[in-house]
Design an enzyme around this catalytic site. Structure first.
Site, PDB file in Angstrom:
ATOM      1  N   ASN A   5       0.874  -1.172   0.000  1.00  7.03           N
ATOM      2  CA  ASN A   5       0.000   0.000   0.000  1.00  7.03           C
ATOM      3  C   ASN A   5       0.910   1.221   0.000  1.00  7.03           C
ATOM      4  O   ASN A   5       1.485   1.571   1.028  1.00  7.03           O
ATOM      5  CB  ASN A   5      -0.893  -0.021   1.243  1.00  7.03           C
ATOM      6  CG  ASN A   5      -1.690   1.267   1.388  1.00  7.03           C
ATOM      7  OD1 ASN A   5      -1.815   2.041   0.435  1.00  7.03           O
ATOM      8  ND2 ASN A   5      -2.229   1.499   2.574  1.00  7.03           N
ATOM      9  N   LYS A  37       0.145   4.213  -0.275  1.00  5.78           N
ATOM     10  CA  LYS A  37      -0.508   5.408   0.308  1.00  5.78           C
ATOM     11  C   LYS A  37      -0.289   6.607  -0.623  1.00  5.78           C
ATOM     12  O   LYS A  37      -0.219   6.429  -1.825  1.00  5.78           O
ATOM     13  CB  LYS A  37       0.009   5.674   1.729  1.00  5.78           C
ATOM     14  CG  LYS A  37       0.030   4.414   2.587  1.00  5.78           C
ATOM     15  CD  LYS A  37       0.161   4.729   4.047  1.00  5.78           C
ATOM     16  CE  LYS A  37       0.403   3.438   4.806  1.00  5.78           C
ATOM     17  NZ  LYS A  37       0.112   3.535   6.214  1.00  5.78           N
ATOM     18  N   HIS A  40      -9.570   1.235   4.442  1.00  3.58           N
ATOM     19  CA  HIS A  40      -8.316   1.370   5.192  1.00  3.58           C
ATOM     20  C   HIS A  40      -8.565   2.290   6.397  1.00  3.58           C
ATOM     21  O   HIS A  40      -9.336   3.244   6.302  1.00  3.58           O
ATOM     22  CB  HIS A  40      -7.224   1.947   4.289  1.00  3.58           C
ATOM     23  CG  HIS A  40      -5.865   1.869   4.896  1.00  3.58           C
ATOM     24  ND1 HIS A  40      -5.424   2.768   5.841  1.00  3.58           N
ATOM     25  CD2 HIS A  40      -4.857   0.970   4.727  1.00  3.58           C
ATOM     26  CE1 HIS A  40      -4.198   2.428   6.221  1.00  3.58           C
ATOM     27  NE2 HIS A  40      -3.834   1.344   5.557  1.00  3.58           N
ATOM     28  N   GLU A  83      -6.929   4.603   7.604  1.00  4.61           N
ATOM     29  CA  GLU A  83      -6.667   6.030   7.354  1.00  4.61           C
ATOM     30  C   GLU A  83      -7.853   6.685   6.664  1.00  4.61           C
ATOM     31  O   GLU A  83      -8.149   7.852   6.903  1.00  4.61           O
ATOM     32  CB  GLU A  83      -5.371   6.181   6.538  1.00  4.61           C
ATOM     33  CG  GLU A  83      -4.151   5.882   7.397  1.00  4.61           C
ATOM     34  CD  GLU A  83      -2.937   5.374   6.633  1.00  4.61           C
ATOM     35  OE1 GLU A  83      -2.900   5.500   5.386  1.00  4.61           O
ATOM     36  OE2 GLU A  83      -2.015   4.848   7.289  1.00  4.61           O
ATOM     37  N   GLU A 110      -5.672  -5.207  10.244  1.00  3.08           N
ATOM     38  CA  GLU A 110      -4.656  -4.190  10.495  1.00  3.08           C
ATOM     39  C   GLU A 110      -4.943  -3.462  11.809  1.00  3.08           C
ATOM     40  O   GLU A 110      -5.744  -2.507  11.830  1.00  3.08           O
ATOM     41  CB  GLU A 110      -4.649  -3.164   9.361  1.00  3.08           C
ATOM     42  CG  GLU A 110      -4.340  -3.741   8.006  1.00  3.08           C
ATOM     43  CD  GLU A 110      -3.667  -2.703   7.120  1.00  3.08           C
ATOM     44  OE1 GLU A 110      -2.542  -2.968   6.687  1.00  3.08           O
ATOM     45  OE2 GLU A 110      -4.255  -1.633   6.898  1.00  3.08           O
ATOM     46  N   GLY A 143       2.143   1.959  10.628  1.00  2.00           N
ATOM     47  CA  GLY A 143       3.088   3.070  10.498  1.00  2.00           C
ATOM     48  C   GLY A 143       3.790   3.445  11.786  1.00  2.00           C
ATOM     49  O   GLY A 143       4.431   4.497  11.866  1.00  2.00           O
ATOM     50  N   SER A 201       3.228  -2.483  10.254  1.00  2.00           N
ATOM     51  CA  SER A 201       4.685  -2.502  10.451  1.00  2.00           C
ATOM     52  C   SER A 201       5.336  -3.846  10.095  1.00  2.00           C
ATOM     53  O   SER A 201       6.251  -4.304  10.774  1.00  2.00           O
ATOM     54  CB  SER A 201       5.029  -2.076  11.887  1.00  2.00           C
ATOM     55  OG  SER A 201       4.560  -0.749  12.122  1.00  2.00           O
TER      56      SER A 201
END
Ligand code: PEP
Length: 249
Positions: free
Chosen positions: A9, A11, A94, A96, A166, A172, A212
């Site tokens: 991904n 991003k 996702h 985010e 996730e 991250g 991560s």
């Protein structure tokens, strides 16, 4: 036996020019026999990246799409647009997007249904916050997210989608879930799939871990029985992605 699936991904990183430089580094070094490999790139990178990957088995994915077919939805991208430029997978929900763009469980479900209707494979993201983990409600919360994302999805359709577990606290942050923590939730997700559908569907569906992942922890995570690969953010932008895809258990 489920084939692993490892998706990068990217991003909001890499201009088209930079994307091509990264693809050049990665494309001939990742092993696509052991795992399906997907690069989920920004919209503007899709056409050049798909062209650069055309003689490989690496698939191109998008990071979002609209739940409508077409029309007055300024700024949105439709499933047909993605299909027309060679996209096979699309990340949906996702964390985010849930956090910064108000993506709700209801929208996630609408996007999942649209992606399936059009023939795109959704990579549906679920996962708890640190607060939820500390309150010991992780499994309950993730079960609700999965059930709601898959509302009105048939067993046959569900068997072909990908779910990415996730944990938000691991995305991250450099803090990876332990393989036991990741396996516990991935196994709970498979269980809820069996409850909604049947054992056959639960056995077919591919469940990734994301948060991560790097070249040093991929082997242990992907070696767990209910973890069928990974959704990789930061490390998918580096040469370390090669170590992740070519992991050794
Ligand atoms: C992600 O963006 O889905 C992700 C897991 O990011 P990272 O690998 O950087 O934690």
């Amino acid at each position: 036996m489920r084939k692993k699936i490892i998706a990068g991904n990217w991003k909001m990183n890499k201009t088209p020019k930079e994307a091509l430089e990264l693809v050049k580094i990665l494309k001939d070094k990742v092993d696509t026999d052991k795992s399906d490999v997907v690069f989920c790139v920004p919209f503007v990178d899709i056409i050049p990246v798909a062209e650069a990957l055309k003689d490989t088995n690496i698939a191109v994915g998008a990071q979002n799409m609209c739940f409508e077919d077409s029309g007055a939805y300024t700024g949105e991208i439709s499933a047909d647009m993605l299909l027309d430029i060679g996209v096979k997978y699309v990340i949906i929900g996702h964390s985010e997007r849930r956090q910064y763009f108000n993506e709700t469980d209801k929208n996630v479900n609408k996007k999942v249904l649209k992606a399936i209707e059009k023939g795109l494979t959704p990579i549906v993201c679920v996962g708890e916050t640190l607060e939820q983990r500390e309150k010991c409600v992780t499994v309950d919360f993730v079960r609700i997210q999965v059930k709601s994302a898959l509302k009105d999805v048939t067993a046959e359709q569900a068997g072909n989608i990908v779910i990415a577990y996730e944990p938000i606290w691991a995305i991250g942050t450099g803090v990876t879930a332990t393989s036991e923590q990741a396996e516990e939730v991935c196994s709970a997700i498979r269980k809820v799939i069996a409850e909604i559908y049947d054992l056959d569907t639960a056995d077919k569906i591919r469940i990734q871990y994301g948060g991560s992942v790097n070249g040093s922890n991929a082997g242990e995570l992907f070696g767990m029985s209910d973890i069928d690969g990974g959704l990789v953010g930061g490390a998918s932008l580096k040469e370390d992605f090669i170590n992740i895809v070519n992991y050794q258990e």
